[in-house]
Design an enzyme around this catalytic site. Structure first.
Site, short mmCIF file in Angstrom:
data_model
loop_
_atom_site.label_atom_id
_atom_site.label_comp_id
_atom_site.label_asym_id
_atom_site.label_seq_id
_atom_site.Cartn_x
_atom_site.Cartn_y
_atom_site.Cartn_z
N CYS A 4 -1.90 0.32 10.11
CA CYS A 4 -2.17 0.56 11.53
C CYS A 4 -3.17 -0.50 11.98
CB CYS A 4 -2.73 1.97 11.75
SG CYS A 4 -3.34 2.18 13.44
N HIS A 46 -7.80 7.91 12.73
CA HIS A 46 -6.43 7.69 13.22
C HIS A 46 -5.81 8.96 13.80
CE1 HIS A 46 -2.48 5.70 13.34
NE2 HIS A 46 -2.03 6.93 13.12
N HIS A 96 -5.31 5.02 22.20
CA HIS A 96 -6.28 4.10 22.82
C HIS A 96 -6.33 4.37 24.30
CE1 HIS A 96 -2.32 2.28 22.38
NE2 HIS A 96 -2.51 1.70 23.56
#
Ligand code: AMP
Ligand code: ZN
Length: 110
Positions: A4, A46, A96
């Site tokens: 990632c 994450h 995000h």
């Protein structure tokens, strides 16, 4: 999470232009800016998208980090965006929050 790109940025495994950081979040300049100011705020942990967020502390941290980042950059007028899912424009599956500023922004977005 392996492979990632935003986890790698959070872990400082790849270079990025970090403009704000706290215990739970990192904010860095977008590689392909869509406005004079274009910064992404991510949780260090994450979560693939908003649909996976189950922690009020992380949810709140993201929004407060956006405010702190804007203050640090000296901007008072800005747009915050979270794209969730492919159809909404999400391309990187580590949640995000975009901060966009520095030009007039149209509403509604396309
Ligand atoms: P989204 O379409 O909401 O998933 O947004 C992904 C954003 O990540 C885009 O604006 C990209 O320009 C940006 N981006 C992708 N890779 C990087 C990277 N390595 N560093 C900074 N921004 C990136
Ligand atoms: Zn990640």
């Amino acid at each position: 999470m392996e492979n990632c790109i935003f986890c790698k940025i959070a872990n400082k495994e790849i270079p990025s232009n970090i403009v704000y950081e706290d215990e739970n979040t990192v904010a860095f300049k977008d590689l392909n800016p869509q406005a004079p100011v274009h910064v992404l705020v991510i949780p260090k942990k994450h979560y693939s998208s908003l649909n996976e967020i189950d922690d009020k502390n992380i949810a709140g941290s993201l929004l407060l980090a956006a405010k702190q980042t804007a203050q640090k950059l000296g901007i008072t007028d800005y747009r915050t965006v979270i794209n969730t899912g492919k159809e909404a424009g999400q391309e990187v599956f580590h949640i995000h929050l975009h901060i966009l500023a520095g030009r007039p922004l149209k509403w509604p977005p396309g």
